[in-house]
Design a protein around this motif. Structure first.
Motif, PDB file in Angstrom:
ATOM      1  N   UNK A   1      11.149   6.408 -12.924  1.00 39.35           N
ATOM      2  CA  UNK A   1      12.881   5.648 -12.878  1.00 39.35           C
ATOM      3  C   UNK A   1      12.801   6.674 -11.100  1.00 39.35           C
ATOM      4  N   UNK A   2      11.482   7.464 -10.639  1.00 36.31           N
ATOM      5  CA  UNK A   2      11.727   7.828  -9.339  1.00 36.31           C
ATOM      6  C   UNK A   2      10.447   7.461  -8.341  1.00 36.31           C
ATOM      7  N   UNK A   3       9.425   6.095  -9.311  1.00 38.01           N
ATOM      8  CA  UNK A   3       9.033   5.723  -8.292  1.00 38.01           C
ATOM      9  C   UNK A   3       9.119   4.798  -7.571  1.00 38.01           C
ATOM     10  N   UNK A   4       8.698   4.472  -6.833  1.00 39.40           N
ATOM     11  CA  UNK A   4       9.030   3.397  -5.210  1.00 39.40           C
ATOM     12  C   UNK A   4       8.273   2.227  -5.712  1.00 39.40           C
TER      13      UNK A   4
ATOM     14  N   UNK B   1       1.079  -1.043  -0.137  1.00 39.33           N
ATOM     15  CA  UNK B   1      -0.023  -0.105   0.134  1.00 39.33           C
ATOM     16  C   UNK B   1       0.820   1.366  -0.207  1.00 39.33           C
ATOM     17  N   UNK B   2       1.554   1.525   0.599  1.00 40.48           N
ATOM     18  CA  UNK B   2       2.829   2.636   1.108  1.00 40.48           C
ATOM     19  C   UNK B   2       3.226   2.338  -0.524  1.00 40.48           C
ATOM     20  N   UNK B   3       3.532   1.369  -1.704  1.00 37.34           N
ATOM     21  CA  UNK B   3       4.429   1.171  -3.155  1.00 37.34           C
ATOM     22  C   UNK B   3       3.203   3.171  -3.268  1.00 37.34           C
ATOM     23  N   UNK B   4       1.722   2.393  -3.378  1.00 40.87           N
ATOM     24  CA  UNK B   4       0.946   2.460  -4.596  1.00 40.87           C
ATOM     25  C   UNK B   4       1.056   3.492  -4.172  1.00 40.87           C
ATOM     26  N   UNK B   5       0.699   4.313  -2.425  1.00 39.82           N
ATOM     27  CA  UNK B   5       0.762   5.229  -1.988  1.00 39.82           C
ATOM     28  C   UNK B   5       1.720   6.448  -2.679  1.00 39.82           C
ATOM     29  N   UNK B   6       3.370   6.024  -2.653  1.00 44.94           N
ATOM     30  CA  UNK B   6       3.972   7.405  -2.980  1.00 44.94           C
ATOM     31  C   UNK B   6       4.159   7.347  -4.989  1.00 44.94           C
ATOM     32  N   UNK B   7       3.308   6.448  -5.664  1.00 42.41           N
ATOM     33  CA  UNK B   7       3.640   6.710  -6.751  1.00 42.41           C
ATOM     34  C   UNK B   7       2.342   7.204  -7.058  1.00 42.41           C
TER      35      UNK B   7
END
Length: 168
Positions: free
Chosen positions: A36-39, A19-25
């Motif tokens: 290239x900056x996506x988590x 979920x953190x990956x989804x939030x950050x992205x």
């Protein structure tokens, strides 16, 4: 519809880190950041480990299924920061975020917090509305940005306190 919150447990670590990956992205997408900056999920696992050490992560459940989380960090002078609040996209606009905010308010009162702060990306108008609806009505800090890479510049303007800025 049974909605509740619970402090993160070990069995929810990987689900929450995803979920953190989804939030950050989601934030990176809002800002048109290059891929290239996506988590990555691995970076999110590191982030979650840090969050657990530095604050408290609560999972948000709908009928026993984890559908989101929020991360709170406490500071001096009895204040706290809502660092992140996330609801999985398919569960948004169903009142789950509002319920989570109500539970958060109860937690802050229980912990005798005198003020709660939150940072919001100006393009995230849904979050701004939610926070405003829940009493976040004091402008506390304005963070300004200067882009050296003009590809990062935005076209949409916003006026704040008589100044014009690009809405990031």
């Amino acid at each position: 519809m049974n909605i509740y919150i619970k402090e993160i447990s070990n069995d929810l670590f990987l689900i929450t880190s995803k979920m953190i990956t989804d939030l950050m992205n989601y934030h990176r997408e809002l800002n048109n950041a290059p891929r290239e900056y996506w988590q990555t999920d691995e970076q999110s696992q590191e982030t979650l480990r840090y969050w657990i050490e530095e604050g408290i992560v609560y999972n948000i459940f709908l009928d026993n299924e984890p559908v989101g989380f929020f991360y709170i960090k406490f500071g001096g002078q009895d204040v706290a920061w809502l660092q992140d609040l996330f609801i999985i996209e398919q569960y948004r606009n169903k009142g789950i975020g509002k319920y989570a905010m109500q539970k958060l308010d109860e937690l802050m009162v229980e912990k005798k917090v005198v003020a709660l702060f939150v940072d919001v990306i100006p393009r995230n108008t849904g979050a701004i509305k939610l926070y405003s609806d829940f009493g976040f009505d004091h402008l506390n800090l304005i963070q300004l940005r200067k882009n050296y890479d003009k590809n990062l510049d935005k076209d949409e303007d916003i006026e704040i306190l008589g100044f014009n800025f690009k809405k990031y």
